[in-house]
Structures are given as C-alpha cells and as structure tokens.
Scaffold this motif. Structure first.
Motif, mmCIF file in Angstrom:
data_model
loop_
_atom_site.group_PDB
_atom_site.id
_atom_site.type_symbol
_atom_site.label_atom_id
_atom_site.label_comp_id
_atom_site.label_asym_id
_atom_site.label_seq_id
_atom_site.Cartn_x
_atom_site.Cartn_y
_atom_site.Cartn_z
ATOM 1 N N ALA A 22 0.825 -1.207 0.000
ATOM 2 C CA ALA A 22 0.000 0.000 0.000
ATOM 3 C C ALA A 22 0.860 1.259 0.000
ATOM 4 N N ARG A 23 1.943 1.230 0.767
ATOM 5 C CA ARG A 23 2.825 2.405 0.829
ATOM 6 C C ARG A 23 3.500 2.640 -0.515
ATOM 7 N N LEU A 24 3.904 1.571 -1.201
ATOM 8 C CA LEU A 24 4.543 1.722 -2.502
ATOM 9 C C LEU A 24 3.556 2.199 -3.560
ATOM 10 N N ILE A 25 2.326 1.724 -3.486
ATOM 11 C CA ILE A 25 1.291 2.183 -4.422
ATOM 12 C C ILE A 25 1.026 3.671 -4.210
ATOM 13 N N ALA A 26 0.989 4.082 -2.939
ATOM 14 C CA ALA A 26 0.773 5.499 -2.645
ATOM 15 C C ALA A 26 1.891 6.363 -3.222
ATOM 16 N N GLU A 27 3.058 5.769 -3.407
ATOM 17 C CA GLU A 27 4.203 6.491 -3.975
ATOM 18 C C GLU A 27 4.163 6.494 -5.506
ATOM 19 N N GLY A 28 3.173 5.785 -6.075
ATOM 20 C CA GLY A 28 3.036 5.774 -7.525
ATOM 21 C C GLY A 28 3.565 4.541 -8.214
ATOM 22 N N HIS A 29 4.003 3.542 -7.435
ATOM 23 C CA HIS A 29 4.537 2.326 -8.024
ATOM 24 C C HIS A 29 3.420 1.322 -8.331
ATOM 25 N N GLN A 30 3.716 0.374 -9.213
ATOM 26 C CA GLN A 30 2.697 -0.565 -9.694
ATOM 27 C C GLN A 30 2.992 -1.990 -9.216
ATOM 28 N N PRO A 31 2.049 -2.621 -8.490
ATOM 29 C CA PRO A 31 2.267 -4.005 -8.073
ATOM 30 C C PRO A 31 2.095 -4.967 -9.238
ATOM 31 N N VAL A 32 2.887 -6.017 -9.277
ATOM 32 C CA VAL A 32 2.740 -7.067 -10.284
ATOM 33 C C VAL A 32 2.665 -8.407 -9.554
ATOM 34 N N ALA A 33 2.052 -9.387 -10.207
ATOM 35 C CA ALA A 33 1.831 -10.687 -9.580
ATOM 36 C C ALA A 33 2.956 -11.671 -9.835
ATOM 37 N N ASP A 34 3.925 -11.278 -10.646
ATOM 38 C CA ASP A 34 5.021 -12.177 -11.021
ATOM 39 C C ASP A 34 6.346 -11.456 -10.819
ATOM 40 N N PRO A 35 7.241 -12.004 -10.003
ATOM 41 C CA PRO A 35 8.525 -11.328 -9.776
ATOM 42 C C PRO A 35 9.347 -11.158 -11.047
ATOM 43 N N ASN A 36 9.093 -11.994 -12.065
ATOM 44 C CA ASN A 36 9.823 -11.865 -13.327
ATOM 45 C C ASN A 36 9.491 -10.570 -14.057
ATOM 46 N N GLU A 37 8.352 -9.955 -13.701
ATOM 47 C CA GLU A 37 7.940 -8.715 -14.348
ATOM 48 C C GLU A 37 8.323 -7.484 -13.535
ATOM 49 N N ALA A 38 8.927 -7.691 -12.376
ATOM 50 C CA ALA A 38 9.180 -6.584 -11.458
ATOM 51 C C ALA A 38 10.531 -5.922 -11.689
ATOM 52 N N ASP A 39 10.556 -4.606 -11.447
ATOM 53 C CA ASP A 39 11.819 -3.872 -11.405
ATOM 54 C C ASP A 39 12.451 -3.983 -10.020
ATOM 55 N N SER A 40 11.583 -4.116 -8.992
ATOM 56 C CA SER A 40 12.061 -4.198 -7.615
ATOM 57 C C SER A 40 11.259 -5.266 -6.873
ATOM 58 N N VAL A 41 11.948 -6.085 -6.093
ATOM 59 C CA VAL A 41 11.308 -7.125 -5.292
ATOM 60 C C VAL A 41 11.649 -6.908 -3.826
ATOM 61 N N ILE A 42 10.627 -7.049 -2.972
ATOM 62 C CA ILE A 42 10.831 -6.990 -1.524
ATOM 63 C C ILE A 42 10.447 -8.346 -0.958
ATOM 64 N N VAL A 43 11.371 -9.019 -0.305
ATOM 65 C CA VAL A 43 11.084 -10.298 0.345
ATOM 66 C C VAL A 43 10.777 -10.012 1.804
ATOM 67 N N ASN A 44 9.530 -10.268 2.205
ATOM 68 C CA ASN A 44 9.141 -10.040 3.603
ATOM 69 C C ASN A 44 9.410 -11.325 4.381
ATOM 70 N N THR A 45 10.515 -11.340 5.109
ATOM 71 C CA THR A 45 11.070 -12.569 5.662
ATOM 72 C C THR A 45 10.410 -13.001 6.965
ATOM 73 N N CYS A 46 10.630 -14.278 7.302
ATOM 74 C CA CYS A 46 10.216 -14.848 8.582
ATOM 75 C C CYS A 46 11.461 -15.306 9.322
ATOM 76 N N GLY A 47 11.476 -15.151 10.635
ATOM 77 C CA GLY A 47 12.629 -15.591 11.423
ATOM 78 C C GLY A 47 12.225 -16.396 12.633
ATOM 79 N N PHE A 48 11.059 -17.065 12.560
ATOM 80 C CA PHE A 48 10.472 -17.721 13.723
ATOM 81 C C PHE A 48 11.301 -18.908 14.200
ATOM 82 N N ILE A 49 11.576 -19.857 13.300
ATOM 83 C CA ILE A 49 12.375 -21.025 13.629
ATOM 84 C C ILE A 49 13.396 -21.236 12.513
ATOM 85 N N GLN A 50 14.297 -22.189 12.717
ATOM 86 C CA GLN A 50 15.404 -22.373 11.780
ATOM 87 C C GLN A 50 14.919 -22.645 10.365
ATOM 88 N N SER A 51 13.900 -23.485 10.206
ATOM 89 C CA SER A 51 13.422 -23.813 8.859
ATOM 90 C C SER A 51 12.864 -22.579 8.158
#
Length: 440
Positions: A22-51
C-alpha cells in the motif's frame, strides 16, 4: 516502477506485506503478480524457527538470480529476519540492495523510488511501532477472507521463543483502527475476518479503559457485510468462561478454539515457562467442551524440547488420544539464538525429534480421518474460496482456517467465490472432504 512483495511466514507477516504494498502504491509504483515482471522485489522474511530462516534465505538467493537473468534492478528484504539479522544479511548476501526492519515503510518506499543501495539495516524501535491507517492496506487477492492484525509483540517469557526480540513488547492495536480496517475489508468483499496477533486473549489490557477481546468481537459483529469472525492464538491461561460462552453463542464469531498448548507435561511446561500446567490444561479442555459442545479444537505442540524424556512424550501422546483434537500441528523444537532454551542441557538429537514428530502426526492422522469419515452424510455450512472452470469449487467449513486446515471440494449447483452455502458431505480424500452443494 513495477514491484513485487514476496510474502513468507505467518499471517501477521502477510498483513505487514500488504502495508508495504500500500505504501509503494501510494508512492506511484505498480504491483505485479510475477517477480519476473518486477523492477524491484521486496522479500518479507520470517525468522520464527530455523526452517523459516532457511526458507527466507533460499528465496532471497533464488530471486537474486533475476538480477542476473531478468529485468530485476533491486532486491530488498524486510520483516522478522531482517529486524534481527539485517546487517549480517547485507554483509553476507551481495544479492541484497537493502534490509529493513518492521514498520520502515517510508524508507522502503524511498529505496524503491531511488533504486538505492544500502549498507546498513533501517530499523525502528519496536516500542515506537504503531499502526497504519486502514486506507493503507493493499488487498492482493480475491479470497473472501482477510487477516486482520489486532496486536503485535509479546510479553510472555516462553524460553524457546525469539519473537519478543523481533516484535517487541505486546501492543494492542486501538479498537477504532481495527474496526475501520475491518469495514474497509468488508466493503471490498471480505466476508470472513481472521483476527491475528501473538496473543488475542490479552488484547486491550494496555489500552485506556482496558477493553476486552469480547468487546472487540462485539464491535466487529456489528459490521453487516461480515459473516464469519475467526479468532486465532488464544493463550490458554487467558481463556475464561466469558470468552468461551461468547464463541459458543449465536453470533458471527466462530466456535473455533485455536489453543497453542505446546505440551501437556507439567515439568516441560514449567521449563518452557508457559505459566500453565497439566491440571489447568485438563480443566480448560473440560470447560470448553461443557460450555461449547460444538467447538472445533485446534492446537500446536512442540516435541523434542530440551530434557523431554520418552515418558513425557508418551504422556503427550496419551493426551492427544484422550482429547481427539479436530486439528493439530506439531513442531520439532528448534534452538533459537539468544533464547534461554538454547542454553539448556539435555538437548534432544535431531533424529529423535523427527521420530517423535512422525509418531504424533501418524496418531493425529488416524484421528483426523476418523472424524472426517464420521461427517459423511452430514450437511455443513461452507464458504467458497476459489472456483475454476470445469473443476469443483474449493471451500471450507466453519471449523477450517485457510492454509492450515482442511478444505471441501464442492460440486453441484454453480458456486461463486464468497458464497456461503449448505453442502452435503459425501466423501473423504485424505484430510479433505468432498460434497455437493444443496439448493438454497
């Protein structure tokens, strides 16, 4: 700029990812459903357990290949893993152009806009993390359900858990903020709200006037478009009779009890600092079954905690047989850096932990299959999650949470996503059910 946010981890993390979008859209950027089409990717990570940590790292490395082979210009990481290890990740992973802790939305937006490269993680103090306006929530899918975060952080001293170090102290989200976002979600087609947090039962204790979770549920019940409300993460010691009765009553909150018991042996629970013992657990289960006879009971267990003997594990197995949970998940204990349990003696070998997971899951599989077979011929209310041309619709009963519980394959009368319909159960396919939609 086209961007893609890759969601990893729990539903709470998914909500955070929606706020990033939502914050990126508010800045004028366009979401895409496929990372192959993206100029920028953000990986929202998990750190709960080792796996989960390993999965986050693997996904960053995999997506990093797109910088060499595709259109990707910048790759960033955010979330729990970067909150804790962001600087180390930047140093060790040249694929990354920046790492961001929780809530650093403005910094993420600025980095994407400028295609910038950072050398240090952007973090905020967890105690200062607030909540966003409901208008800054991105809805990325057509499912009829949505996760709604009601609090963040945790005050519990569980010896195996690193979440307080990543999420900070417990902070209730203000009631008006929750209700406003719930209305927004409902207006955008969400019929089921799934309330997520580290601990739902504690909601409100830190707010002015100390509102209760029951009061929040009543406020959400008043939203006309909402049909189902599912409350997740009920800390056993905080589940009182008033809450049980509310979940059992005729209202929109489902009588779905998500109780992370973790173990049943009193000595193991004491070592975990779970603030709950075997007798209290037995008493809670009895009260739920008495006050809410139709309750669906879901729990998670940890096996292989340091010092867990074969006898203590067998006690847990006997408890599972006795209680016959409708839904049950099991984790092998994972020693997390900086937690008290990591330093405990008598660590259990990985082979033993894996074997115990297999044994308890085999037992639960038999229970689940027996329960499913007993439903054949019954009529259940089902919400339709997805429909594909030429295939059965896929839905869930009130006793099933998306992604973690079983599904119902629905044939018969044509269905649309979001329909809540009556389905006669006619068969079983493993953990899933098969049924026919009945005429209204």
């Amino acid at each position: 700029m086209k961007f893609f946010v890759h969601k990893l981890g729990c539903p709470k993390n998914d909500v955070d990812a929606d706020y990033i979008s939502a914050r990126l859209i508010a800045e004028g950027h366009q979401p895409v459903a496929d990372p192959n089409e993206a100029d920028s990717v953000i990986v929202n990570t998990c750190g709960f357990i080792q796996s989960a940590k390993e999965e986050s790292i693997d996904e960053i490395l995999r997506l990093g290949q797109l910088k060499k082979e595709g259109n990707l210009k910048t790759l960033y990481a955010s979330g729990c893993l970067t909150q804790r290890y962001g600087d180390e990740m930047l140093k060790e992973m040249p694929e990354l152009d920046g790492t961001f802790g929780h809530g650093a939305l403005d910094s993420i937006a600025r980095a994407v806009s400028e295609s910038s490269h950072a050398t240090k993680t952007v973090r905020m103090e967890t105690r200062k993390l607030g909540y966003l306006s409901f208008k800054q929530r991105f809805i990325a899918d057509a499912y009829p359900h949505a996760y709604l975060k009601i609090s963040d952080g945790c005050d519990r001293p569980c010896t195996y858990c690193a979440i307080p170090g990543m999420r900070g102290r417990f902070r209730s989200r203000p009631k008006d903020s929750i209700v406003n976002e719930a209305r927004y979600l409902a207006e955008n087609g969400k019929k089921e709200l799934i309330l997520v947090s580290q601990e739902a039962t504690l909601w409100g204790y830190d707010l002015p006037d100390r509102p209760t979770i029951k009061g929040l549920l009543e406020a959400l019940d008043a939203i006309e478009e909402v049909r189902w409300i599912r409350l997740m993460y009920l800390y056993p010691a905080q589940v009182n009779d008033e809450l049980i009765r509310h979940l059992a009553a005729t209202n929109k909150t489902l009588d779905y009890f998500d109780l992370p018991l973790q173990h049943v042996n009193t000595d193991i629970l004491r070592a975990m600092k779970r603030q709950f013992d075997r007798s209290q657990t037995d008493g809670l289960m009895s009260r739920i079954r008495e006050l809410s006879p139709e309750a669906v009971l879901r729990t998670t267990m940890i096996v292989g905690f340091p010092g867990e003997t074969e006898e203590q594990f067998e006690e847990l197995m006997d408890f599972v047989i006795e209680q016959r949970f409708d839904r049950l998940g099991v984790f092998a204990y994972s020693p997390e850096e900086g937690t008290p349990a990591e330093q405990m003696p008598d660590q259990i070998p990985e082979k033993v932990k894996t074997e115990r997971v297999d044994r308890i899951m085999s037992l639960q599989r038999e229970i689940a299959f027996e329960k499913n077979n007993s439903l054949i011929g019954n009529v259940k209310e089902v919400i339709i999650d997805s429909v594909k041309a030429g295939e059965s619709a896929v839905g869930r009963t009130k006793g099933d949470c998306p992604e973690i519980d079983q599904e119902v394959m629905v044939s018969g009368e044509a269905s649309e996503v979001g329909d809540i319909c009556r389905v006669r159960i006619e068969g079983v396919e493993g953990y899933d059910l098969v049924g026919t939609r009945l005429p209204e």
